[in-house]
Design an enzyme around this catalytic site. Structure first.
Site, PDB file in Angstrom:
ATOM      1  CG  HIS A  99      -0.399   0.059   2.519  1.00 56.34           C
ATOM      2  ND1 HIS A  99      -0.154   1.244   3.170  1.00 56.34           N
ATOM      3  CD2 HIS A  99       0.008  -0.926   3.360  1.00 56.34           C
ATOM      4  CE1 HIS A  99       0.370   0.986   4.359  1.00 56.34           C
ATOM      5  NE2 HIS A  99       0.486  -0.321   4.505  1.00 56.34           N
ATOM      6  CG  ASP A 101      -2.891   4.163   2.551  1.00 56.32           C
ATOM      7  OD1 ASP A 101      -2.343   3.081   2.202  1.00 56.32           O
ATOM      8  OD2 ASP A 101      -3.802   4.201   3.389  1.00 56.32           O
ATOM      9  CD  GLU A 167      -2.895  -1.405   5.623  1.00 50.66           C
ATOM     10  OE1 GLU A 167      -2.978  -2.447   6.324  1.00 50.66           O
ATOM     11  OE2 GLU A 167      -2.450  -0.337   6.096  1.00 50.66           O
TER      12      GLU A 167
END
Lengths: 476, 476
Positions: A99, A101, A167
């Site tokens: 992920h 983020d 996430e």
């Protein structure tokens, strides 16, 4: 094969400065998914990855997930970045998840340096938000692929990437994409690999083969239609907060033993063989006490702490909604309160059975109180535990790769938390999942001064290449 | 004397429209003390009163209380308005307290009409924020004085007014003013009268001679230095929230019986004589159940509900600070949680003894749990109960006044809550305090659609005049 890996390892070592520069570049994009004012940076990060993957001759598909409502504001969701490299039917296909983020971070939270500016410290720490969770790992996979291309080494596997940008904020929309793309983008996946967890300690690499599940319950006790003044009604009416406190006080003992009858019935028996595996693990209660800055550890034996985290269920009370929660004092009798608790589950507990036993127990404890208040209890969410065989070829390949890079056998670990996407991938793609961490236990993933050690970062990138090679060699 | 009162009563009846217009004027000033954006209206209301009292030939002193910090904003405190009328050493002196600030109110809270626009309904309700709490009463006293002047009737007592603008927000600064002015502005006070509570029901007027006190406790349980993830630490560490839940579950039974040993030892015995007084009171459990919209009333007998509210202690759990309190789910193990509960006290419980018994009990219950978590328990605040003799001349005068206006004996009531200023006046001025309510039980003082009935408002203004006359006649 070995020659290629040696060349690759050497190249990685020589590329350290470049790899750190690359990490600096991605850390600088504040892709905080929980903050709607930073959402454009999450999307910017997704586009950065798209561009990078296109530059590596990947086929890329950006999955638009539509909008999200955040505190009444319509905010676009960041895309799921799907990428594909290689379609050689003679090669194994690996799906890799990560992920892009990150958790929120402010200098004022207690960071020693600006969180979105990567700082390399003398002791080797690369400090910055996302350095270890999960920008270091996703960048690592891309740098691994790039290095192969630069060196002219054939990538020995077909690759499918799945990088999401939500996430840290509930992975909104991801499950649907995985399920939808299982027979499309991810078709032919032989193995899945996720690099989004951590070593057990700080010195020995590990492979992770188990996660606990979680059943989350809400217990609502209601009385009058509106909040009451305790001066006027104290002693006159039955009080929901008193009832809830009594119900919740009987859920779990101080030493962690869950009081719900039969809840342990389906827990896997501890075999002698399993018991032996705990003895050599690099885990010390004393480290735990240091980290927590308080000795509140239940068990005296190091192994018992790990068993409690990995292979026994636990019950935690998280809080209460509807009661007075601010600082100071308020003389309120809350009219309706909702207690929140959850049970971490382990093999071979059946989620539906956990739910049934728990709800029945809460109802029976409530009935004993003989109160005029009303009870509603329900399961708010449920996620199953995950348990893989550490002897599966995917793990064998991971284990061999670790031996090659670090010269040691990996610690075989489980985790107490859940990584729901693990189960989604396993079920949708019907392929084994390996959790292959890059970072160490003390990286402070969601905390201040998050870091990845240069050692872990560089050796991790070597490990990814070695893992591909070992997967490829399984076919031989 | 009687002729004067008859003239006064007739004048009040004839002035109904004017009195309602006056109430409309004060309700229109949104003097919400809790909202810093409305603070200028609270001050405006104070100035309105100053002007009104000056127009009635009162000497007026505006006490500046300085500034207040509200959410980081420096806001001026509204003044305490002191006024004085008459200095005849042959007359008794009455100090009258009231407040000119109001609770917040928004149409969107569920009001049927704009809260700061007084609406007169066909059934006699005068609906508007502050109509009964406490603008109707403070205006009533001024209109009573004005009527005497218009009619050329000598005011039979010396008057001292004390009107504050912060009652709904903690009466900041008021106690100091009362104590400071006890031998100055309030010097010579024979009786104090407060009109800021309500009838027991909706049909019979009352005098109030008792209030419960309150001891407020905080119980802090702490464990790790920071919040933990229940996946990683559930089952591994002792959890503060679990400990607190157990401690708080043993404070009070569902039926309201406090479990702290010896807490009832100092409670006044219920005499046969007192017991008799409950039998004729206009209080029905069925009304209570209707109001609460739920049958959660502990006692079957009407009188037992009143005894529980007035003359027995109670313990309420208000909430928990530091735990998860939002809607939804969060898998947190809170590191430190603070439980909040309070004990309503009654004659002749000693506040210091309550504190000692409670803290010792919490400590002993905590010790039984044998936990590694840490406990801190303290008394956050303490206010004594108030209890006056219903046979005191101040009450005799109030009682005779009610008989004159309503033709009935008053109900003699106590209240379950506290009005701290009562005790401050009694102790500082060393004069008896009478609570003489204007409004009815269903006025909804802090709720939506607050009202005062026209009947209560107009008869209340008569009552104030009759009370002055009866106080004056005590001297004869």
């Amino acid at each position: 094969m070995d020659a290629n890996l040696e060349k690759y390892f050497k190249h990685v070592d020589e590329s350290t400065a470049y790899f750190i520069d690359q990490l600096r570049e991605v850390v600088a994009i504040p892709s905080v998914s929980a903050d709607h004012t930073k959402r454009q940076h999450v999307i910017e990060m997704g586009k950065w990855i798209e561009k990078r993957l296109l530059g590596l001759d990947c086929e890329v598909k950006m999955i638009d997930l539509g909008n999200q409502d955040m505190q009444g504001i319509k905010v676009p969701l960041p895309p799921v970045v799907l990428a594909s490299y290689g379609n050689d039917s003679n090669k194994k296909t690996i799906t890799i998840y990560g992920h892009y983020d990150v958790q929120p971070a402010l200098l004022s939270d207690g960071w020693n340096s600006e969180p979105f500016t990567l700082v390399e410290l003398d002791d080797g720490r690369l400090v910055g938000r996302g350095a270890t969770d999960d920008k270091g790992p996703i960048l690592g996979w891309m740098l691994c692929l790039e290095a192969h291309q630069k060196l002219g080494i054939d990538v020995p596997v077909n690759l499918r990437f799945c990088f999401e940008g939500m996430e840290e904020s509930g992975s909104i929309g991801l499950d649907d994409v995985i399920i939808d793309q299982a027979d499309k983008w991810f078709k032919g996946t032989d193995f899945t690999c996720i690099s989004d967890n951590y070593w057990l300690g700080t010195t020995k690499p590990c492979l992770t083969y188990g996660l606990r599940g979680n059943n989350y319950f809400h217990v609502e006790i209601s009385g009058p239609q509106a909040d009451l003044h305790s001066g006027v009604f104290g002693g006159v009416v039955e009080e929901p907060m008193n009832v809830l406190t009594k119900v919740m006080s009987n859920l779990v003992d101080i030493d962690g033993k869950i009081k719900i009858p039969h809840i342990y019935d389906q827990v896997a028996e501890l075999t002698n063989e399993e018991n032996e595996t705990y003895k050599s693990l690099s885990f010390q209660n004393s480290d735990l006490i240091n980290d927590l800055k308080a000795d509140i550890v239940i068990h005296n034996e190091n192994a018992d702490s790990l068993k409690s985290r990995w292979r026994y269920p636990s019950l935690s009370i998280h809080g209460i909604e509807g009661a007075f929660y601010e600082s100071g004092s308020k003389t309120v009798i809350p009219s309706k309160v909702i207690g929140k608790f959850s049970i971490r589950s382990v093999p071979y507990m059946d989620p539906a059975t956990i739910s049934k036993l728990t709800i029945e127990y809460v109802e029976s404890e409530f009935a004993k109180l003989n109160t005029k208040c009303k009870l509603k209890v329900w399961e708010e969410s449920s996620g199953r535990w995950w348990y893989s065989s550490p002897n599966h070829p995917n793990f064998v390949a991971g284990s061999k790769a670790i031996k090659r890079v670090f010269g040691v056998e990996p610690e075989m670990t489980r985790e107490g938390g859940s990584i729901p996407v693990t189960l989604t991938f396993e079920e949708a793609l019907k392929a084994n999942v390996l959790l292959l961490p890059m970072g160490a236990a003390n990286d402070g993933a969601h905390s201040t001064n998050e870091k990845v050690d240069k050692f872990n970062y560089i050796q991790g990138i070597k490990l990814y290449g070695a893992y591909w090679a070992e997967i490829a060699s399984l076919t031989k």
